[in-house]
Design an enzyme around this catalytic site. Structure first.
Site, PDB file in Angstrom:
ATOM      1  N   GLY A 184       0.831  -1.250   0.126  1.00 55.91           N
ATOM      2  CA  GLY A 184       0.057   0.080  -0.029  1.00 55.91           C
ATOM      3  C   GLY A 184       0.808   1.386   0.050  1.00 55.91           C
ATOM      4  O   GLY A 184       0.565   2.372  -0.111  1.00 55.91           O
ATOM      5  N   ASP A 185       2.211   1.050   0.231  1.00 54.60           N
ATOM      6  CA  ASP A 185       3.237   1.997   0.173  1.00 54.60           C
ATOM      7  C   ASP A 185       4.093   2.055  -1.090  1.00 54.60           C
ATOM      8  O   ASP A 185       4.257   3.008  -1.735  1.00 54.60           O
ATOM      9  CB  ASP A 185       4.089   2.176   1.506  1.00 54.60           C
ATOM     10  CG  ASP A 185       3.250   2.912   2.474  1.00 54.60           C
ATOM     11  OD1 ASP A 185       2.819   3.868   2.519  1.00 54.60           O
ATOM     12  OD2 ASP A 185       3.292   2.410   3.710  1.00 54.60           O
ATOM     13  N   THR A 186       4.651   0.902  -1.226  1.00 54.81           N
ATOM     14  CA  THR A 186       5.666   0.811  -2.366  1.00 54.81           C
ATOM     15  C   THR A 186       5.001   0.979  -3.670  1.00 54.81           C
ATOM     16  O   THR A 186       5.803   1.505  -4.651  1.00 54.81           O
ATOM     17  CB  THR A 186       6.224  -0.587  -2.129  1.00 54.81           C
ATOM     18  OG1 THR A 186       5.432  -1.686  -2.012  1.00 54.81           O
ATOM     19  CG2 THR A 186       7.168  -0.595  -0.866  1.00 54.81           C
TER      20      THR A 186
END
Length: 412
Positions: A184-186
């Site tokens: 969800g970040d990368t």
């Protein structure tokens, strides 16, 4: 400002690109690390207390310094650290001078923070019209669509949840499950990196910068693309299918004597290869299994036939039989990854210095391989403010001015 203040930065496809990096945590730093890996001079702007992930472990057993742990090391290599107090006018003056000579600014604050600091895109472009200003936030920037959630803080689990990923992940439709790594970040970081490079390409042609905006939730939804077309085409909302695929069979995980393996036969030709390899030639061309649609309709029989073969064998034994014939891979632990020659020859496990420890540590290498201008891991993550004096000197500040900034608590 003199660019590429460190000699080791003068390599890579992005050599000469100057990036001012205000990001913290994971999404922003992962994006700017990719730029740094490929030669961009990334100046990591940190508060005098440092990026909050510096205190996040794990730490080496002999590390009494604890300048940073594995989390920070893994997403901040190849960068230079400038420690400055942006709440002071002197700190903001320093950043405005640096940004005037920069190509890219990247930040992941909540919407409105940079405006309150007097460092908004609109202000910065007045003196640097070619500036690329990139932002990654949970629900995007109001400039390109004012989300009702624009002021909501977000982390990986939030974007996985609202972007649809958790809803199709898990053992069944009643048990949504977080994906292990922080995708969800990368994933948003990768999208932001692509956006930055696209904008840089255009700026080099036109001399005109622009605002690049990625919402974490949008990026996750884009990666989960099939939930959109499935719902649109069928009118039904997709749900978790465990370790199976709703449209392909066999395509998923299968139990072995010592773990699991993945097998993915997306074509009928691969199915024939697999059926013969596991000693089930009778299934290779049988009408009930000859096409993918037929196998999906009879997936329980397909899975039972394959697991009758895999359950009594080890991952290694199955690899010797299936490897190179059909899409196949054992489910690896980190220990197995460290032992596999593939990751060694591909330079995907790279040793770097860990300040405070006598033993080097390993971090993931550079996955994008360029033949003529390869990206590399040149330098460990920086100590807090390690390059402050170097950066300010290159920007034209005298030793006396730098000393005054330090006396006033503007810089570290």
């Amino acid at each position: 400002m003199q660019r590429d203040g460190q000699q080791h930065l003068k390599t890579g496809a992005l050599s000469g690109l100057l990036v001012i990096d205000f990001t913290q945590m994971l999404a922003g730093p992962f994006c700017t690390q990719i730029l740094a890996d490929h030669g961009a001079d990334v100046i990591k702007v940190e508060a005098l207390t440092g990026d909050g992930t510096r205190i996040t472990g794990p730490f080496c057993a002999d590390d009494n310094l604890r300048a940073f742990g594995g989390y920070f090391q893994s997403v901040n290599r190849n960068k230079r650290s400038l420690a400055v107090d942006l709440k002071t006018e002197g700190g903001r003056e320093i950043l405005r001078r640096l940004i005037d000579e920069s190509d890219v600014v990247v930040e992941n604050f909540r919407a409105g923070v940079m405006e309150r600091l007097g460092l908004s895109y609109e202000v910065l472009r007045e003196t640097n019209p070619r500036l690329i200003y990139a932002a990654v936030r949970g629900f995007g920037d109001p400039r390109s669509g004012a989300s009702p959630y624009a002021q909501w803080p977000a982390y990986d689990v939030v974007s996985q949840a609202m972007g649809g990923m958790m809803g199709i992940t898990g053992p069944d439709r009643h048990t949504p499950t977080k994906v292990g790594p922080g995708v969800g970040d990368t994933i948003p970081a990768l999208m932001l990196c692509i956006g930055i490079l696209a904008a840089v390409h255009r700026a080099r042609d036109t001399g005109e910068g622009q605002f690049v905006d990625v919402a974490m939730t949008d990026a996750v939804l884009a990666i989960c693309e099939r939930i959109v077309y499935q719902a649109s085409y069928t009118g039904a909302a997709p749900a978790a299918e465990g370790n199976r695929h709703p449209l392909l069979c066999p395509f998923g995980l299968f139990r072995t004597r010592d773990g699991h393996v993945s097998i993915a036969c997306a074509t009928d030709a691969f199915w024939v290869e697999l059926a013969c390899a596991i000693g089930r030639e009778d299934l290779a061309h049988a009408p009930a299994f000859a096409t993918n649609a037929a196998r999906v309709a009879h997936q329980e029989q397909v899975i039972d036939a394959i697991e009758a073969f895999t359950r009594v064998r080890s991952k290694r034994e199955i690899g010797l039989i299936l490897g190179g014939k059909v899409p196949f891979g054992p489910v690896y632990t980190a220990t197995e990854i460290f032992a596999d020659e593939h990751y060694a020859v591909r330079e995907m496990l790279v040793e770097v210095e860990q300040p405070g420890s006598a033993i080097p540590v390993k971090i993931a290498g550079v996955p994008i391989k360029l033949s003529e201008s390869p990206g590399t891991v040149r330098h460990r993550a920086p100590m807090l403010g390690e390059h402050t004096e170097e950066i300010l000197t290159a920007a034209g500040y005298s030793p006396h001015q730098i000393a005054k900034f330090r006396d006033f608590g503007t810089i570290l």
